[in-house]
Design an enzyme around this catalytic site. Structure first.
Site, PDB file in Angstrom:
ATOM      1  N   GLU A  71       0.953  -1.202  -0.091  1.00 27.62           N
ATOM      2  CA  GLU A  71       0.029   0.037  -0.081  1.00 27.62           C
ATOM      3  C   GLU A  71       0.879   1.369   0.050  1.00 27.62           C
ATOM      4  OE1 GLU A  71      -2.314  -1.747   3.480  1.00 27.62           O
ATOM      5  OE2 GLU A  71      -4.132  -1.219   2.186  1.00 27.62           O
ATOM      6  N   GLU A  81      -3.771  -9.580   3.635  1.00 29.86           N
ATOM      7  CA  GLU A  81      -4.599  -9.378   4.993  1.00 29.86           C
ATOM      8  C   GLU A  81      -5.730 -10.256   5.114  1.00 29.86           C
ATOM      9  OE1 GLU A  81      -3.427  -7.155   2.690  1.00 29.86           O
ATOM     10  OE2 GLU A  81      -2.851  -5.435   3.486  1.00 29.86           O
TER      11      GLU A  81
HETATM   12  C1  3H9 Z   1      -1.422  -4.904   7.200  1.00 25.27           C
HETATM   13  O1  3H9 Z   1      -0.700  -4.880   6.455  1.00 25.27           O
HETATM   14  C2  3H9 Z   1      -2.711  -3.885   7.391  1.00 25.27           C
HETATM   15  C3  3H9 Z   1      -2.855  -2.910   6.262  1.00 25.27           C
HETATM   16  O2  3H9 Z   1      -3.281  -3.268   5.203  1.00 25.27           O
HETATM   17  C4  3H9 Z   1      -3.568  -1.518   7.168  1.00 25.27           C
HETATM   18  C5  3H9 Z   1      -2.948  -1.299   8.238  1.00 25.27           C
HETATM   19  C6  3H9 Z   1      -3.839  -0.083   8.727  1.00 25.27           C
HETATM   20  N1  3H9 Z   1       4.138  -7.746  11.556  1.00 25.27           N
HETATM   21  O3  3H9 Z   1       7.180 -15.836   8.333  1.00 25.27           O
HETATM   22  P1  3H9 Z   1       8.413 -15.527   9.257  1.00 25.27           P
HETATM   23  C7  3H9 Z   1       7.500 -11.696  11.983  1.00 25.27           C
HETATM   24  S1  3H9 Z   1      -1.610  -6.392   7.935  1.00 25.27           S
HETATM   25  C8  3H9 Z   1       4.744  -8.016  12.743  1.00 25.27           C
HETATM   26  O4  3H9 Z   1       8.962 -16.830  10.007  1.00 25.27           O
HETATM   27  P2  3H9 Z   1       9.566 -15.830   6.403  1.00 25.27           P
HETATM   28  C9  3H9 Z   1       7.348 -13.147  12.297  1.00 25.27           C
HETATM   29  O5  3H9 Z   1       6.193 -13.010  13.409  1.00 25.27           O
HETATM   30  C10 3H9 Z   1      -0.172  -7.254   7.394  1.00 25.27           C
HETATM   31  N2  3H9 Z   1       5.676  -9.337  12.395  1.00 25.27           N
HETATM   32  O6  3H9 Z   1       9.503 -15.288   7.853  1.00 25.27           O
HETATM   33  C11 3H9 Z   1       8.410 -13.513  12.567  1.00 25.27           C
HETATM   34  O7  3H9 Z   1       8.841 -13.280  13.795  1.00 25.27           O
HETATM   35  P3  3H9 Z   1       9.731 -14.184  15.065  1.00 25.27           P
HETATM   36  C12 3H9 Z   1       0.023  -7.765   6.004  1.00 25.27           C
HETATM   37  C13 3H9 Z   1       5.992  -9.789  11.306  1.00 25.27           C
HETATM   38  O8  3H9 Z   1      10.753 -15.206   5.655  1.00 25.27           O
HETATM   39  C14 3H9 Z   1       9.377 -12.723  11.631  1.00 25.27           C
HETATM   40  O9  3H9 Z   1       8.927 -11.600  11.005  1.00 25.27           O
HETATM   41  N3  3H9 Z   1       1.025  -8.605   6.047  1.00 25.27           N
HETATM   42  C15 3H9 Z   1       5.032  -9.382  10.227  1.00 25.27           C
HETATM   43  O10 3H9 Z   1       9.197 -17.071   6.037  1.00 25.27           O
HETATM   44  C16 3H9 Z   1       9.799 -13.838  10.418  1.00 25.27           C
HETATM   45  O11 3H9 Z   1       8.279 -14.186   9.930  1.00 25.27           O
HETATM   46  C17 3H9 Z   1       1.242 -10.058   6.384  1.00 25.27           C
HETATM   47  O12 3H9 Z   1       0.223 -10.242   6.577  1.00 25.27           O
HETATM   48  C18 3H9 Z   1       4.187  -8.333  10.398  1.00 25.27           C
HETATM   49  N4  3H9 Z   1       3.386  -7.815   9.294  1.00 25.27           N
HETATM   50  O13 3H9 Z   1       8.201 -14.929   5.854  1.00 25.27           O
HETATM   51  C19 3H9 Z   1       2.667 -10.581   6.239  1.00 25.27           C
HETATM   52  N5  3H9 Z   1       5.254 -10.375   9.363  1.00 25.27           N
HETATM   53  O14 3H9 Z   1      10.886 -14.073  14.108  1.00 25.27           O
HETATM   54  C20 3H9 Z   1       2.701 -11.531   7.217  1.00 25.27           C
HETATM   55  C21 3H9 Z   1       6.173 -11.069   9.689  1.00 25.27           C
HETATM   56  O15 3H9 Z   1       9.629 -13.208  16.253  1.00 25.27           O
HETATM   57  N6  3H9 Z   1       3.967 -12.313   7.062  1.00 25.27           N
HETATM   58  N7  3H9 Z   1       6.627 -10.990  10.999  1.00 25.27           N
HETATM   59  O16 3H9 Z   1       8.961 -15.544  14.987  1.00 25.27           O
HETATM   60  C22 3H9 Z   1       4.229 -13.010   6.049  1.00 25.27           C
HETATM   61  O17 3H9 Z   1       3.486 -13.545   5.496  1.00 25.27           O
HETATM   62  C23 3H9 Z   1       5.589 -13.664   6.364  1.00 25.27           C
HETATM   63  O18 3H9 Z   1       6.130 -13.408   7.547  1.00 25.27           O
HETATM   64  C24 3H9 Z   1       6.656 -13.154   5.410  1.00 25.27           C
HETATM   65  C25 3H9 Z   1       8.123 -13.558   5.716  1.00 25.27           C
HETATM   66  C26 3H9 Z   1       6.477 -13.364   3.993  1.00 25.27           C
HETATM   67  C27 3H9 Z   1       6.778 -11.707   5.414  1.00 25.27           C
END
Ligand code: 3H9
Length: 692
Positions: free
Chosen positions: A105, A125
């Site tokens: 975004e 999301e």
């Molecule tokens: C959003 O954006 C809302 C908006 O539209 C509007 C707002 C107003 N936040 O998965 P991994 C941490 S909603 C905080 O093992 P990978 C995760 O907990 C968001 N922490 O690594 C972990 O922590 P820890 C939309 C996050 O390389 C570490 O990062 N975005 C977030 O296999 C490593 O994660 C999503 O839904 C976050 N957003 O994959 C994306 N993301 O090491 C969700 C990750 O302490 N995330 N962490 O356990 C993913 O799909 C995967 O984590 C990603 C990396 C592909 C990014």
């Protein structure tokens, strides 16, 4: 500071720097706005590049901040994007590796976007039970078109940048270093005016009403209990039907509603729960691991074959050991058939099919498997048999090999003591069908070495399982709990229910299958075998005898064509059985139990609170590390409905005081002793606290 500011020639570079994935938490948002102000106030700066440090452009909003004041504290993501979009100097996003959610975004608020090939682009999301809440539903359709944007938003699935190269989302998709390319691009467009803005693009889709209606119908049919997918469609519809600013406002309202829902909280709980499960307080993340380049599996039965397929799927060679040539050939043929079915369904290429089949070989000689890095025993669930196998493994396996047992209930410490190397012994409890089910219960023996644990936790990720560590106890986390659930299911039959009524009540809550359909699928003889052992070892535990009577009738389930239900040849549908229902009613009469009408609410409470109470003991005894581990076991191995977040999260949602109050009510009924609240549950309830 969660973003760095530098000037490169006459181009300012704002680099998001909030490891691990540059989540757009409050400090990062503040740093971006400060960077923008600095760049706009510096006359020497002609253009601005925004990029991310480390392994992401940005993974989106910081999910940990949700439902806390920080989430909406200014500058909000909206404010950040407004500042970027309102810039009087061109802003270029330099996108690499991961650009998701709020990260995308933010990029869409920039005037230009340069992406590295292979960057994962998504608005995921919906997978967290929300929708893109910072303009994603309004801007993505403007650059990708209505259909492609709607598909991405409703599915949340990442798309590699190169697949979007021909759309207006990117100005360039490059193989070379993306920051260098973005700087060159920024220099090229530094003086171009007017500045292009995504919000000004018109969506051209003449027949949008029919398309949106079609989408609503399709999405409604697929969304199940989750409200977010349909709201995604409504928000995208607003991109076509409303003015840009009105669409943004509408999207915001939907976002604020969704973020409060239990379904969204449950999905976020599962997201963090999955990641937390791989961490153990006393096994640091930098614990060395043992290389796993080859695997051996003992036993070519359904379980052994399924286990072997996991490793072949991950490209690791597997040897299967059997006692007899015939059994080995049968097992290998079943594996081949499974792969052939996947090939026929078009879910596997011919090349991958051949690779996988070739990675699995068979042997009858223990000496052949001696050099395997890990050996997983999947033989009959009997301590005597396990003893023979582990003594043999201890004799033949190379030093340093991990010796794993797929036992589902037996004492892993005892198994380890059959060897002279108990530190190399661990439990790896797969769930049937082992090549499909996500859960891997990793059983930590008293003497299991930390590097063995770290290795198996890493291996579980490699084979795409959710690994959850359990201490040693009868049944470990999952089966120890399910025993209490099954006991209640049995008592409910004695007191007035039919199997169908019990199954339907929990299936209505969202369970994949109720206890009796599940028993018919797994084989009722397995529970019978375990109970017979219990009658001797723990005579104080009471069970309903209905399940034993069923087995005495030879009704083991689908495999014998009859179980709690009747089955027709070639048809897995469960038909209520008059014979079984008569047996149940007669059994109630034999017990002098007056059958009564039992509500669905009572069925659900008795089954789930029985799980929860046992889980509280498991947590208190340290068998599970944290409540969310128990939820992950149930979400990934037992078909517990995802939208409820697992048994512990569900209990937290109901309120632990309410759980205890219901238990007190059931304690007054038959088998009331089962309802004594575990000390941890009683304490948390009294203090008004939660498990998670
Ligand atoms: C959003 O954006 C809302 C908006 O539209 C509007 C707002 C107003 N936040 O998965 P991994 C941490 S909603 C905080 O093992 P990978 C995760 O907990 C968001 N922490 O690594 C972990 O922590 P820890 C939309 C996050 O390389 C570490 O990062 N975005 C977030 O296999 C490593 O994660 C999503 O839904 C976050 N957003 O994959 C994306 N993301 O090491 C969700 C990750 O302490 N995330 N962490 O356990 C993913 O799909 C995967 O984590 C990603 C990396 C592909 C990014």
């Amino acid at each position: 500071m969660s973003a760095e500011y530098q000037v490169n020639g006459n181009i300012a570079v704002i680099t998001l720097n909030n490891p691990p994935v540059n989540g757009l938490g409050h400090s990062t948002r503040t740093a971006i706005v400060n960077g923008m102000k600095q760049a706009l106030n510096d006359d020497a700066v002609k253009a601005i590049v925004i990029t991310g440090a480390g392994k992401a452009f940005s993974g989106g909003a910081d999910i940990k901040e949700f439902n806390s004041p920080k989430a909406s504290a200014e500058p909000s993501l909206h404010t950040v994007i407004n500042v970027v979009e309102g810039s009087t100097k061109p802003v270029v996003a330099a996108i690499h590796t991961v650009c998701m959610g709020g990260g995308l975004e933010l990029a869409l608020g920039c005037n230009y976007r340069v992406a590295a090939k292979g960057a994962q682009i998504a608005l995921p999301e919906v997978k967290l039970g929300i929708l893109p809440g910072a303009g994603g539903t309004q801007r993505l359709p403007r650059v990708l078109g209505l259909e492609m944007a709607l598909n991405m938003i409703v599915s949340g699935t990442p798309v590699p940048s190169e697949k979007l190269a021909r759309t207006a989302i990117f100005n360039e998709v490059v193989e070379a270093d993306v920051l260098t390319a973005a700087l060159a691009f920024a220099a090229k467009v530094a003086d171009v005016r007017p500045l292009p803005r995504v919000r000004d693009i018109k969506i051209d889709y003449p027949n949008y009403e029919a398309y949106l209606q079609f989408s609503r119908n399709t999405v409604r049919a697929m969304a199940g209990p989750f409200p977010a997918p349909l709201k995604c469609v409504e928000a995208v519809a607003a991109a076509v039907t409303k003015k840009f600013d009105d669409g943004i406002k509408f999207e915001r309202e939907l976002f604020v509603d969704l973020v409060q829902t239990t379904e969204s909280k449950a999905l976020r709980h599962a997201f963090f729960g999955e990641r937390a499960a791989s961490k153990l307080p006393d096994v640091p993340e930098d614990t060395p691991t043992r290389p796993i380049k080859s695997v051996a599996v003992i036993g070519a039965g359904t379980m052994g074959g399924g286990i072997a397929m996991n490793f072949a799927n991950a490209g690791i060679p597997v040897q299967i050991l059997e006692m007899k040539q015939e059994a080995l050939e049968k097992g290998l043929a079943t594996i081949r058939k499974n792969y052939e079915n996947t090939l026929k369904k078009g879910k596997l290429t011919q090349e991958k099919f051949e690779q996988r089949v070739a990675l699995i070989t068979g042997t009858l000689a223990y000496e052949d498997i001696a050099q395997a890095d890990i050996v997983i025993e999947a033989v009959f669930e009997d301590m005597g048999v396990k003893e023979q196998v582990f003594k043999k493994l201890d004799e033949v396996m190379k030093p340093g090999a991990i010796l794993a047992s797929n036992t589902s209930t037996l004492d892993v410490d005892k198994i380890a003591d059959f060897t002279k190397r108990p530190e190399d012994v661990i439990g790896t409890h797969f769930f049937s069908p082992a090549n499909v089910m996500k859960l891997l219960e990793i059983v930590r023996g008293k003497k299991t070495a930390k590097d063995v644990l770290a290795t198996v936790l890493g291996l579980s990720k490699k084979i795409k399982k959710t690994g959850v560590v359990s201490g040693v106890c009868d049944g470990f986390i999952g089966n120890r709990m399910i025993e209490q659930y099954s006991r209640q299911a049995g008592f409910l039959l004695e007191e007035g229910c039919t199997p169908e009524q019990v199954d339907k009540a929990v299936e209505k809550l969202g369970f994949a299958m109720g206890p009796f359909r599940m028993g018919d699928l797994a084989g009722n003889d397995i529970g019978w075998y375990i109970r017979k052992r219990r009658y001797v070892e723990k005579p104080q535990i009471t069970y309903s005898k209905t399940a034993d009577l069923l087995c005495e009738m030879g009704r083991y389930g689908q495999k014998t064509g009859a179980g709690w239900y009747d089955y027709k040849p070639g048809d897995r549908k469960a038909y209520p059985s008059a014979v079984v229902n008569d047996m149940i009613i007669k059994h109630s009469a034999d017990l002098s139990v007056e059958r009564r009408k039992i509500s669905d609410q009572e069925i659900v409470e008795r089954l789930i609170f029985a799980l929860v109470n046992e889980a509280a003991y498991i947590l208190e005894e340290g068998i599970a590390t944290r409540a969310s581990d128990i939820d992950m076991v149930y979400l990934t191995g037992y078909g517990f409905p995802l939208h409820t977040g697992g048994p512990m999260f569900y209990a937290d949602t109901v309120g632990l005081t309410n759980v205890v109050m219901s238990m007190e009510k059931y304690a007054k009924g038959r088998h009331g002793d089962a309802w004594k609240p575990a000390p941890l549950l009683a304490k948390l309830a009294a203090e008004g606290k939660t498990f998670n």
